[in-house]
Design a protein around this motif. Structure first.
Motif, mmCIF file in Angstrom:
data_model
loop_
_atom_site.group_PDB
_atom_site.id
_atom_site.type_symbol
_atom_site.label_atom_id
_atom_site.label_comp_id
_atom_site.label_asym_id
_atom_site.label_seq_id
_atom_site.Cartn_x
_atom_site.Cartn_y
_atom_site.Cartn_z
ATOM 1 N N SER A 85 -30.642 95.095 -73.714
ATOM 2 C CA SER A 85 -31.601 95.016 -72.625
ATOM 3 C C SER A 85 -32.757 94.102 -73.015
ATOM 4 C CB SER A 85 -32.123 96.401 -72.258
ATOM 5 O OG SER A 85 -32.751 97.003 -73.366
ATOM 6 N N GLY A 86 -33.380 93.588 -71.998
ATOM 7 C CA GLY A 86 -34.558 92.758 -72.186
ATOM 8 C C GLY A 86 -35.646 93.218 -71.242
ATOM 9 N N LEU A 87 -36.854 93.191 -71.718
ATOM 10 C CA LEU A 87 -38.001 93.595 -70.916
ATOM 11 C C LEU A 87 -39.009 92.458 -70.960
ATOM 12 C CD1 LEU A 87 -39.570 95.871 -69.392
ATOM 13 C CD2 LEU A 87 -40.527 96.484 -71.628
ATOM 14 N N ALA A 88 -39.366 91.973 -69.792
ATOM 15 C CA ALA A 88 -40.382 90.929 -69.705
ATOM 16 C C ALA A 88 -41.680 91.548 -69.201
ATOM 17 C CB ALA A 88 -39.939 89.825 -68.762
ATOM 18 N N ILE A 89 -42.760 91.265 -69.899
ATOM 19 C CA ILE A 89 -44.076 91.742 -69.482
ATOM 20 C C ILE A 89 -44.912 90.521 -69.105
ATOM 21 C CG2 ILE A 89 -46.210 92.871 -70.226
ATOM 22 C CD1 ILE A 89 -44.556 94.626 -72.062
ATOM 23 N N THR A 90 -45.531 90.588 -67.931
ATOM 24 C CA THR A 90 -46.405 89.514 -67.478
ATOM 25 C C THR A 90 -47.775 90.105 -67.138
ATOM 26 O OG1 THR A 90 -45.603 89.768 -65.211
ATOM 27 C CG2 THR A 90 -44.530 88.083 -66.568
ATOM 28 N N MET A 91 -48.785 89.272 -67.200
ATOM 29 C CA MET A 91 -50.143 89.666 -66.822
ATOM 30 C C MET A 91 -50.247 89.559 -65.300
ATOM 31 S SD MET A 91 -51.611 90.154 -69.822
ATOM 32 C CE MET A 91 -53.337 90.234 -69.432
ATOM 33 N N ARG A 92 -50.940 90.528 -64.691
ATOM 34 C CA ARG A 92 -51.171 90.450 -63.241
ATOM 35 C C ARG A 92 -52.497 89.817 -62.966
ATOM 36 N NH1 ARG A 92 -50.735 95.932 -60.488
ATOM 37 N NH2 ARG A 92 -50.803 96.908 -62.486
ATOM 38 N N GLY A 122 -31.084 97.048 -63.798
ATOM 39 C CA GLY A 122 -32.347 96.347 -63.719
ATOM 40 C C GLY A 122 -33.490 97.331 -63.863
ATOM 41 N N SER A 123 -34.629 96.810 -64.227
ATOM 42 C CA SER A 123 -35.810 97.659 -64.352
ATOM 43 C C SER A 123 -37.019 96.893 -63.863
ATOM 44 C CB SER A 123 -36.007 98.113 -65.802
ATOM 45 O OG SER A 123 -36.258 97.015 -66.640
ATOM 46 N N GLY A 124 -37.992 97.622 -63.424
ATOM 47 C CA GLY A 124 -39.240 97.027 -62.983
ATOM 48 C C GLY A 124 -40.330 98.066 -63.024
ATOM 49 N N GLY A 125 -41.530 97.608 -63.108
ATOM 50 C CA GLY A 125 -42.642 98.551 -63.145
ATOM 51 C C GLY A 125 -43.961 97.858 -63.346
ATOM 52 N N SER A 126 -44.921 98.663 -63.745
ATOM 53 C CA SER A 126 -46.269 98.131 -63.944
ATOM 54 C C SER A 126 -46.960 98.926 -65.039
ATOM 55 C CB SER A 126 -47.063 98.210 -62.642
ATOM 56 O OG SER A 126 -47.188 99.557 -62.242
ATOM 57 N N THR A 151 -59.785 96.310 -69.164
ATOM 58 C CA THR A 151 -58.473 96.729 -68.692
ATOM 59 C C THR A 151 -57.801 95.566 -67.972
ATOM 60 O OG1 THR A 151 -59.241 99.002 -68.447
ATOM 61 C CG2 THR A 151 -57.245 98.404 -67.264
ATOM 62 N N TYR A 152 -56.525 95.322 -68.293
ATOM 63 C CA TYR A 152 -55.750 94.227 -67.709
ATOM 64 C C TYR A 152 -54.475 94.796 -67.097
ATOM 65 C CZ TYR A 152 -58.789 91.580 -70.811
ATOM 66 O OH TYR A 152 -59.883 91.067 -71.462
ATOM 67 N N GLY A 153 -54.140 94.338 -65.902
ATOM 68 C CA GLY A 153 -52.921 94.781 -65.237
ATOM 69 C C GLY A 153 -51.697 94.081 -65.804
ATOM 70 N N LEU A 154 -50.591 94.827 -65.884
ATOM 71 C CA LEU A 154 -49.332 94.292 -66.384
ATOM 72 C C LEU A 154 -48.226 94.561 -65.375
ATOM 73 C CD1 LEU A 154 -49.455 95.723 -70.031
ATOM 74 C CD2 LEU A 154 -50.115 93.422 -69.300
ATOM 75 N N SER A 155 -47.233 93.685 -65.341
ATOM 76 C CA SER A 155 -46.007 93.890 -64.563
ATOM 77 C C SER A 155 -44.840 93.798 -65.530
ATOM 78 C CB SER A 155 -45.847 92.816 -63.489
ATOM 79 O OG SER A 155 -46.856 92.934 -62.521
ATOM 80 N N THR A 156 -43.799 94.578 -65.274
ATOM 81 C CA THR A 156 -42.612 94.534 -66.121
ATOM 82 C C THR A 156 -41.374 94.321 -65.271
ATOM 83 O OG1 THR A 156 -42.121 96.905 -66.028
ATOM 84 C CG2 THR A 156 -43.652 96.177 -67.734
ATOM 85 N N GLY A 157 -40.389 93.727 -65.868
ATOM 86 C CA GLY A 157 -39.093 93.545 -65.239
ATOM 87 C C GLY A 157 -38.066 93.326 -66.325
ATOM 88 N N GLY A 158 -36.835 93.682 -66.041
ATOM 89 C CA GLY A 158 -35.836 93.493 -67.079
ATOM 90 C C GLY A 158 -34.430 93.605 -66.555
ATOM 91 N N LEU A 159 -33.495 93.309 -67.443
ATOM 92 C CA LEU A 159 -32.075 93.332 -67.146
ATOM 93 C C LEU A 159 -31.361 94.047 -68.272
ATOM 94 C CD1 LEU A 159 -30.871 91.974 -64.657
ATOM 95 C CD2 LEU A 159 -30.163 90.101 -66.098
ATOM 96 N N ASP A 160 -30.358 94.838 -67.937
ATOM 97 C CA ASP A 160 -29.539 95.534 -68.925
ATOM 98 C C ASP A 160 -28.090 95.182 -68.663
ATOM 99 O OD1 ASP A 160 -31.862 96.952 -69.697
ATOM 100 O OD2 ASP A 160 -31.506 98.422 -68.127
ATOM 101 N N TYR A 161 -27.316 95.057 -69.745
ATOM 102 C CA TYR A 161 -25.886 94.807 -69.592
ATOM 103 C C TYR A 161 -25.136 95.628 -70.617
ATOM 104 C CZ TYR A 161 -21.355 92.720 -69.253
ATOM 105 O OH TYR A 161 -20.014 92.551 -69.093
ATOM 106 N N GLY A 162 -24.122 96.320 -70.179
ATOM 107 C CA GLY A 162 -23.314 97.164 -71.055
ATOM 108 C C GLY A 162 -22.901 98.381 -70.270
ATOM 109 N N LEU A 163 -22.895 99.522 -70.907
ATOM 110 C CA LEU A 163 -22.611 100.769 -70.217
ATOM 111 C C LEU A 163 -23.934 101.293 -69.689
ATOM 112 C CD1 LEU A 163 -20.944 103.240 -69.417
ATOM 113 C CD2 LEU A 163 -21.392 104.156 -71.688
ATOM 114 N N VAL A 164 -24.157 101.084 -68.401
ATOM 115 C CA VAL A 164 -25.388 101.532 -67.758
ATOM 116 C C VAL A 164 -24.986 102.318 -66.522
ATOM 117 C CG1 VAL A 164 -27.533 100.827 -66.639
ATOM 118 C CG2 VAL A 164 -26.615 99.450 -68.496
ATOM 119 N N PHE A 165 -25.510 103.517 -66.374
ATOM 120 C CA PHE A 165 -25.188 104.336 -65.219
ATOM 121 C C PHE A 165 -26.372 105.231 -64.884
ATOM 122 C CE2 PHE A 165 -23.937 108.555 -63.713
ATOM 123 C CZ PHE A 165 -23.383 108.215 -62.495
#
Length: 144
Positions: A137-144, A44-48, A57-71
């Motif tokens: 992997s997928g990354l979703a970006i949303t406006m804060r 998983g991933s998350g951030g801003s 300037t606009y705030g952003l949030s990120t989140g995502g999911l990965d599947y496969g060989l992840v370590f």
């Protein structure tokens, strides 16, 4: 008959120009994202971040999911251009990617992503941590 044909051609030309003017209005901005990623098989991933667009300037949030060989785990800071947007909210959406990589310590990253609205992110930056991946992997970006 010839008048109807001329009228139809004029309508097509006007419609084409209207389409061009809409495309010509698309603009670009600059994005900075900080993304934290961790996983074991499934990750998983998350951030801003922030979007600088038309002097604001606009705030952003990120989140995502990965599947496969992840370590492992990593912190990635990406900066770059976002193009083909008409309004700040065009940056929001889901960006998908398939890729492979290895980061031990610090490494460079470069990626180009497109969302369903046609926004194109061209980002470069650094990745720090211990991360091995060959995944979808997928990354979703949303406006804060």
């Amino acid at each position: 008959m010839k008048l109807a044909s001329t009228f139809r051609a004029a309508l097509v030309a006007i419609a084409a120009l209207a389409g061009l003017s809409t495309a010509a209005q698309a603009d670009s901005g600059f994005v900075t994202l900080t993304i934290y990623k961790a996983g074991w098989i499934i990750g998983g991933s998350g951030g801003s971040g922030v979007l600088n667009f038309r002097g604001r300037t606009y705030g952003l949030s990120t989140g995502g999911l990965d599947y496969g060989l992840v370590f492992g785990g990593s912190k990635t800071v990406l900066r770059g251009r976002v193009s083909n947007i008409n309004r700040p909210s065009d940056v929001a959406g889901v960006y998908g990617a398939a890729g492979a990589g290895l980061a031990v310590g610090a490494g460079a990253r470069a990626i180009v992503l497109t969302n369903q609205k046609g926004a194109v992110l061209e980002l470069t930056g650094t990745q720090v941590g211990l991360m091995a991946n060959a995944d979808l992997s997928g990354l979703a970006i949303t406006m804060r």
